[in-house]
Design an enzyme around this catalytic site. Structure first.
Site, PDB file in Angstrom:
ATOM      1  N   CYS A 132       0.822  -1.214   0.000  1.00 15.57           N
ATOM      2  CA  CYS A 132       0.000   0.000   0.000  1.00 15.57           C
ATOM      3  C   CYS A 132       0.863   1.274   0.000  1.00 15.57           C
ATOM      4  O   CYS A 132       1.425   1.608  -1.027  1.00 15.57           O
ATOM      5  CB  CYS A 132      -0.970  -0.076   1.169  1.00 15.57           C
ATOM      6  SG  CYS A 132      -2.462   0.862   0.886  1.00 15.57           S
ATOM      7  N   HIS A 169      -3.398  -5.355   1.733  1.00 13.69           N
ATOM      8  CA  HIS A 169      -2.669  -5.570   2.993  1.00 13.69           C
ATOM      9  C   HIS A 169      -2.689  -7.039   3.400  1.00 13.69           C
ATOM     10  O   HIS A 169      -3.546  -7.444   4.195  1.00 13.69           O
ATOM     11  CB  HIS A 169      -3.341  -4.771   4.118  1.00 13.69           C
ATOM     12  CG  HIS A 169      -3.150  -3.310   4.011  1.00 13.69           C
ATOM     13  ND1 HIS A 169      -2.128  -2.634   4.638  1.00 13.69           N
ATOM     14  CD2 HIS A 169      -3.857  -2.372   3.351  1.00 13.69           C
ATOM     15  CE1 HIS A 169      -2.210  -1.350   4.371  1.00 13.69           C
ATOM     16  NE2 HIS A 169      -3.254  -1.158   3.584  1.00 13.69           N
ATOM     17  N   GLU A 178      -0.916  -8.465   5.463  1.00 18.78           N
ATOM     18  CA  GLU A 178      -0.614  -8.587   6.905  1.00 18.78           C
ATOM     19  C   GLU A 178      -1.874  -8.470   7.763  1.00 18.78           C
ATOM     20  O   GLU A 178      -1.832  -8.707   8.965  1.00 18.78           O
ATOM     21  CB  GLU A 178       0.445  -7.544   7.316  1.00 18.78           C
ATOM     22  CG  GLU A 178      -0.036  -6.114   7.485  1.00 18.78           C
ATOM     23  CD  GLU A 178      -0.296  -5.367   6.174  1.00 18.78           C
ATOM     24  OE1 GLU A 178      -0.218  -5.981   5.090  1.00 18.78           O
ATOM     25  OE2 GLU A 178      -0.599  -4.165   6.254  1.00 18.78           O
TER      26      GLU A 178
HETATM   27  N1  GLN Z   1      -3.626   6.286   1.010  1.00 21.74           N
HETATM   28  C1  GLN Z   1      -2.340   5.960   1.539  1.00 21.74           C
HETATM   29  C2  GLN Z   1      -1.224   6.747   0.857  1.00 21.74           C
HETATM   30  O1  GLN Z   1      -1.477   7.430  -0.072  1.00 21.74           O
HETATM   31  C3  GLN Z   1      -2.057   4.486   1.433  1.00 21.74           C
HETATM   32  C4  GLN Z   1      -3.089   3.733   2.230  1.00 21.74           C
HETATM   33  C5  GLN Z   1      -2.557   2.554   2.971  1.00 21.74           C
HETATM   34  O2  GLN Z   1      -1.337   2.346   3.104  1.00 21.74           O
HETATM   35  N2  GLN Z   1      -3.453   1.804   3.559  1.00 21.74           N
HETATM   36  O3  GLN Z   1      -0.098   6.684   1.284  1.00 21.74           O
END
Ligand code: GLN
Length: 186
Positions: free
Chosen positions: A79, A169, A171
């Site tokens: 992410c 994710h 995890e």
């Molecule tokens: N929206 C976050 C970003 O732009 C990422 C979201 C996440 O890691 N769950 O960094």
């Protein structure tokens, strides 16, 4: 084998728990002196990529880590971690490590609204649970980067050499497949 987990912000503890379940020792990178410890792989957790990018630079972790990733250190970004590795972010002028030939789009996924969960195929890992939280997606892959999974026609996982990224994710679920795949890259 020892895996370092970037622990400046976000969901790093969850990654440490996954590694523990797989019997792999890990430690947290919080400051520059932590880089003196040996490690064979690095996990960049989810969270907020702009905050993480800022802290990485302020704490003088940015250059040494970038150098090691560019030099072939196995790295797994989830992410926000995906955004740290993306060569370009379509809707953000900033980039961070930018070591992967992928174009990412921030905050654009999640059936456009917040979070969702699904199950989908990920190359070499079978069908796995995927939890998305204000997730980016991968708009395109170039160079040696390879798409590993797609949901709703968006690429949500990719690999390039020793770099692995997921928009979701792993995890946050019990399935250890993605972490296991990363450990195999080390
Ligand atoms: N929206 C976050 C970003 O732009 C990422 C979201 C996440 O890691 N769950 O960094």
């Amino acid at each position: 084998m020892q895996v370092a987990v970037l622990a400046l912000q976000g969901a790093f503890i969850e990654h440490e728990r996954m590694l523990e379940k797989l019997g792999v020792p890990s430690f947290e990178i919080r400051q520059r002196s932590d880089l003196e410890r040996p490690f064979d792989g690095l996990i960049l957790p989810g969270g907020e990529s702009t905050v993480q990018g800022k802290l990485l630079r302020e704490l003088e972790l940015f250059d040494p880590l970038r150098e090691r990733i560019a030099g072939g250190l196995p790295v797994f970004g989830t992410c926000a971690g995906l955004l740290l590795l993306a060569g370009r972010i379509e809707n953000d002028p900033r980039t961070h490590f930018a070591t992967m030939d992928i174009v990412a789009t921030r905050n654009a996924y999640g059936r456009q609204l917040g979070s969702f969960h699904t199950v989908a195929d990920c190359k070499g890992m079978g069908r796995i649970p995927m939890t998305f939280i204000r997730a980016p997606y991968i708009a395109s892959v170039g160079g040696d980067a390879e798409a590993l999974a797609a949901v709703d026609d968006r690429i949500v996982a990719a690999r390039q050499g020793k770099q692995l990224v997921t928009a979701f994710h792993p995890e946050l679920n019990d399935d250890l497949s993605v972490h296991r795949a990363f450990l195999q890259m080390i």
